[in-house]
Scaffold this motif. Structure first.
Motif, mmCIF file in Angstrom:
data_model
loop_
_atom_site.group_PDB
_atom_site.id
_atom_site.type_symbol
_atom_site.label_atom_id
_atom_site.label_comp_id
_atom_site.label_asym_id
_atom_site.label_seq_id
_atom_site.Cartn_x
_atom_site.Cartn_y
_atom_site.Cartn_z
ATOM 1 N N GLY A 262 0.803 -1.206 0.000
ATOM 2 C CA GLY A 262 0.000 0.000 0.000
ATOM 3 C C GLY A 262 0.838 1.258 0.000
ATOM 4 O O GLY A 262 0.545 2.219 -0.722
ATOM 5 N N ALA A 263 1.920 1.253 0.790
ATOM 6 C CA ALA A 263 2.770 2.431 0.883
ATOM 7 C C ALA A 263 3.399 2.769 -0.458
ATOM 8 O O ALA A 263 3.566 3.944 -0.804
ATOM 9 N N ALA A 264 3.752 1.732 -1.246
ATOM 10 C CA ALA A 264 4.439 1.961 -2.513
ATOM 11 C C ALA A 264 3.483 2.148 -3.688
ATOM 12 O O ALA A 264 3.821 2.831 -4.653
ATOM 13 N N LEU A 265 2.299 1.554 -3.612
ATOM 14 C CA LEU A 265 1.408 1.540 -4.772
ATOM 15 C C LEU A 265 0.234 2.509 -4.664
ATOM 16 O O LEU A 265 -0.265 2.992 -5.693
ATOM 17 N N ASN A 266 -0.230 2.781 -3.465
ATOM 18 C CA ASN A 266 -1.432 3.591 -3.304
ATOM 19 C C ASN A 266 -1.238 4.978 -3.917
ATOM 20 O O ASN A 266 -0.320 5.711 -3.557
ATOM 21 N N ARG A 297 -5.770 -3.676 -5.978
ATOM 22 C CA ARG A 297 -6.290 -3.899 -4.636
ATOM 23 C C ARG A 297 -5.552 -3.064 -3.591
ATOM 24 O O ARG A 297 -6.086 -2.779 -2.522
ATOM 25 N N HIS A 298 -4.304 -2.662 -3.906
ATOM 26 C CA HIS A 298 -3.521 -1.871 -2.960
ATOM 27 C C HIS A 298 -3.449 -0.404 -3.370
ATOM 28 O O HIS A 298 -2.516 0.317 -2.999
ATOM 29 N N GLY A 299 -4.423 0.045 -4.144
ATOM 30 C CA GLY A 299 -4.583 1.472 -4.366
ATOM 31 C C GLY A 299 -3.976 2.039 -5.615
ATOM 32 O O GLY A 299 -4.021 3.256 -5.820
ATOM 33 N N ALA A 300 -3.385 1.201 -6.486
ATOM 34 C CA ALA A 300 -2.795 1.724 -7.716
ATOM 35 C C ALA A 300 -3.854 1.883 -8.795
ATOM 36 O O ALA A 300 -4.812 1.100 -8.857
#
Length: 454
Positions: A262-266, A297-300
């Motif tokens: 999440g930290a890298a993709l969101n 799913r992780h915000g990208a």
């Protein structure tokens, strides 16, 4: 109970004053390229990325400081404060570094901790830096060393050559590495005493801890365990060994914790070529779709295109331009390279040229965001079409390695996941699921480094 003082300003000093004559070169060995980057770039990266290091000082072979300054500027090594000329010997180079630290602008009159490191030891592990800095909180001098696996003998001159005089106990012997670490007043005083000794030049110690041991014998030198990987590139064979060690390091894909996804993709943008919509496309089918699902799913924001699009460079350029306009920029481009069918030479060409098309079109966008280009090539399992699949896979790996070196200065990472098939002496491993492959792809994307994993 030991009371720890606050950590002082910590400087990594890279001693790069040598010339590569023993590796057969007339230029400094620090500028020799290994794994797509010069040796000094690899070493600078270790110290730049170490949170314990506040500043980096480079002492370079006279006549080559501008080369290093260009490396520093292109690589974004922001911790480097100065690049200075080294001396005619190791001890003179160290002394120049110590003098520079004494009168360095805002740090004038300010003491610090110093880590003196051979620039041609590019495989230094971050763990060693951490332990050295921590050791300096309770010790004034620190040596990095590892046990010797060989028996060491002391020789003397005999009537017909050298003869063995003594066989020391191997259990008490260590092989010395760097960094060698000191509180600045300690190493400064040791060198002041050394240069005041008329006999110093006739019998100089081979390293900085040797200077402290001789001239400040009451200062204990604490030993921090080193690493077999922390080799010094000195001889021609060392270049090949270091190259392979970097390749092995790049092939390891560390599993990332869920929070890292999440930290890298969101809020970022991922573009995938080869989403695998068809159920008859072969071994690579579905990997792109699985990556898209996991990243989304992780915000990208995920944009997927069929691999067939890469046969037309203009179409790839237009697709990426539309994505950049809609999303505001592109962070990651993933190419799932389709495996050609048996006897399909046309698709072999597409598999080999497609990554080139994607890379060429993606670079302007990835440069803006210091992004990541990643290719995935399926395992060329034995059987019909094995040779063609192997050729396609090899071309992707070669392209990745070349681009990783060229694009490092652009701030763009390039990686490739190209698993090796089972060998004749290896039991065949079960084919990983698409979900497992997708997790590995995303692990590489969020890891922050370039990898050629197999």
């Amino acid at each position: 109970m030991t009371v720890l003082e606050p950590r002082p300003h910590t400087v990594g000093v890279l001693l790069a004053g040598g010339v590569g004559r023993r590796v057969g070169l007339d230029t400094p060995k620090q500028l020799v390229e290994i794994a797509g980057r010069s040796i000094i770039e690899h070493t600078l990266t270790v110290f730049q990325d170490a949170p314990e290091i506040d500043e980096i000082l480079v002492l370079m072979t006279p006549g080559f400081t501008e080369d290093v300054e260009r490396v520093v500027a292109a690589g974004g090594f922001t911790k480097v404060s100065r690049v200075l000329e080294g001396g005619a010997s190791r001890t003179e180079t160290t002394w120049r570094a110590l003098r520079a630290l004494e009168d360095h602008g805002e740090h004038e009159e300010r003491e610090c901790d110093v880590l003196l490191h051979d620039a041609v030891r590019p495989l230094l592990e971050p763990r060693v830096i951490t332990e050295c800095v921590e050791a300096l909180r309770t010790h004034r001098a620190v040596e990095v060393a590892i046990p010797t696996s060989d028996t060491i003998v002391v020789v003397g001159r005999g009537p017909d050559g050298e003869v063995v005089r003594e066989v020391p106990d191997r259990a008490a012997l260590r092989r010395v590495q760097t960094p060698q670490c000191f509180r600045l007043p300690v190493i400064r005083e040791a060198y002041e005493r050394a240069f005041a000794d008329p006999g110093f030049a006739d019998r100089p110690p081979t390293d900085d801890c040797g200077v402290v041991l001789r001239y400040l014998p009451d200062v204990p030198i604490h030993v921090v365990p080193g690493s077999e990987r922390n080799m010094k590139v000195t001889h021609p064979v060392d270049v090949f060994i270091a190259e392979r060690l970097f390749q092995l390091a790049a092939e390891r894909v560390p599993e990332q914790p869920p929070a890292a996804y999440g930290a890298a993709l969101n809020g970022g943008t991922v573009v995938i070529f080869g989403e695998g919509e068809s159920e008859s496309e072969g071994e690579g089918d579905g990997v792109g779709a699985a990556v898209a699902e996991l990243a989304g799913r992780h915000g990208a924001a995920v944009f997927s295109f069929p691999w067939t699009l890469v046969s037309d460079p203009r179409s790839v350029e237009e697709a990426l331009a539309r994505v950049a306009e809609e999303s505001g920029g592109i962070d990651h481009v993933v190419g799932v390279v389709e495996a050609p069918a048996a006897g399909d030479l046309g698709r072999t060409g597409a598999a080999q040229l497609g990554p080139v098309v994607v890379a060429d079109a993606a670079l302007p966008h990835l440069r803006e965001r210091r992004g990541h280009l990643l290719f995935h090539s399926a395992v060329p399992y034995p059987g019909a079409g094995h040779a063609l699949r192997s050729a396609a896979r090899a071309s992707v790996v070669a392209l990745t390695r070349a681009l990783a070196g060229e694009w490092a200065a652009e701030g763009v990472r390039v990686s490739c996941l190209a698993p090796e098939p089972a060998g004749p002496l290896t039991a065949p491993a079960p084919e990983p699921s698409r979900a497992d492959v997708a997790r590995t792809v995303v692990d590489v994307l969020v890891s922050g480094v370039s990898r050629t994993a197999r």
